[in-house]
Design a protein around this motif. Sequence first.
Motif, short mmCIF file in Angstrom:
data_model
loop_
_atom_site.label_atom_id
_atom_site.label_comp_id
_atom_site.label_asym_id
_atom_site.label_seq_id
_atom_site.Cartn_x
_atom_site.Cartn_y
_atom_site.Cartn_z
N LEU A 74 4.13 2.25 6.85
CA LEU A 74 3.95 2.33 5.40
C LEU A 74 3.06 3.50 5.01
O LEU A 74 3.37 4.26 4.08
CB LEU A 74 3.36 1.02 4.87
CG LEU A 74 4.29 -0.19 4.87
CD1 LEU A 74 3.52 -1.46 4.56
CD2 LEU A 74 5.43 -0.01 3.86
N ARG A 207 4.45 2.12 -1.33
CA ARG A 207 4.06 1.97 0.08
C ARG A 207 2.60 1.52 0.20
O ARG A 207 2.29 0.66 1.03
CB ARG A 207 4.25 3.29 0.83
CG ARG A 207 5.69 3.79 0.87
CD ARG A 207 6.64 2.73 1.45
NE ARG A 207 7.98 3.24 1.66
CZ ARG A 207 8.94 3.24 0.73
NH1 ARG A 207 8.70 2.74 -0.47
NH2 ARG A 207 10.14 3.72 1.01
N ALA A 211 1.28 -2.02 1.81
CA ALA A 211 0.30 -2.06 2.90
C ALA A 211 -0.90 -2.92 2.52
O ALA A 211 -1.39 -3.73 3.33
CB ALA A 211 -0.16 -0.64 3.23
#
Length: 372
Positions: A74, A207, A211
Motif C-alpha cells: 500500500l 492507499r 494502510a
Amino acid sequence: MGRGRSGVLAASVAVVCAVTVLGAPGTAFANARPAPTPSGSPSVSPESSPGDSPAAAPAPDKDLEAVRAKLDKLYHEAAVATDAYNAAEEKSKKQSAEIVDLARKIVKGQQKLDELKDRAGAAAREQYRTGGLPPGAQLMLSNDPQQFFDGAGRVLEGERATKGLIQETARTQQDLKQYAEDAADRWQELEANRKAKAEAKKKIQQRIAAAEKLQSQLQQQQQQRLAQLEQEAALKAQTAWLDTGVLKEINGKASETGRKAVAYATAQLGKPYEWGAEGPKTYDCSGLTSQAWAAAGRPIPRTSQEQWKQLRHVDIKDMRPGDLIIYFDDASHVAMYVGDGAIVHAPRPGRTVTIAGAGSMPILGVVRPDAD
C-alpha cells in the motif's frame, strides 16, 4: 563524512555501522520506532482488541508478516502515486509560466499590430490629401524636371516603406496566430495535468487510508511486534548488503556542494513525512533530496523517477556522501547517502526524516547531482 565527526549525525552513523538500527526504514519505508497507537483510538491491552473477547490471542508472526507485506504494498503504491502527483505538479507550474509568457507576447504583438495599422492609416490619409494620386503618378505629372529627379528617390523609398509595412503587418498577424495556438495547446496540457494530479491524489489518499485502517485493526501488542518485524526485515537486508563487502570499496569523499546537501538533509531529521511536501516543515522522499541539493546551489529534478532519468549514474562502489540512492525497480523512492553505509531519507506516511541503512531497501542504482 568522517567516522569521528561529533554530533547527532556522527553518532547515528556509528550506530548504523554497528548494525543495531540499520533496520530503521523497514522493507519499504518503516523507521526504527514502534508504530504508535493510532491517534483518537483508545489504548488496547495486549490481551484484547475492539470486537474480540478478552481471551483473544495476538496474531502469530505469520499473520503479521502478511500484514506487513500488505502495508508495504500500500505504501509503495502511495509512493508511486506521489511521484506521479509531483511530476504533474511540476509540469503544471511550467505550463502556467508558458501561458503567462504567451499572454505577454500576445499583448505586445497586438500593440505592435495596432501601431502598424495606425501607420498604414496615416499613409492612406496622406494620399487622400494629395488628391488620391499615388506618389509615382504625381511625379509623372510634374512640369519641373528637377522636382521629377529629386522626387524619384523619395518614391522608391516610399514604395519600399509601404512594402515593408505590409510585410511586417503580415508577420505580426502570423505571430499572434501562432501565440494563440500555442496558448491553447498549453491550456489543454494544463487541464490534462490537472486531471492527472487529481487521479494521483485520490490514489495516494486511498492507499494511505487503507494502510491506516489496516494498522488500526491491530492490538497495541501486535503493532509493536509489527514494528519489530519491520526492523528485522530491514536489518536482514542491510546485513546481506554489508556481507557482500561493498562497504570496503566505498571510500569516496563528498564534494563541497555534496557536504552542503548532506548538512541540509541531516538538519531535517525528525521532521514528518508528507506526500507532495518540499519543506521546510515536512517532506516527501524526493522533496527532501531536491531541496537539499537546491540549498547546496545545484537544482535537480523534483521527482525520484526524474532524478534517476536525468542525473549522472555512478557505480555503488564509487558512491560518496551527497549522492542519491534510487530504490525499487520503478524508482519510486530516493535517499541521500551520508557515508559509512548510511542514508538519510523521508520514509513514508507516519514516519519522520531518519537515518537508515543504505541496503535496507532494494537498490536500483546511484546518481550524482554534482560534477566531479
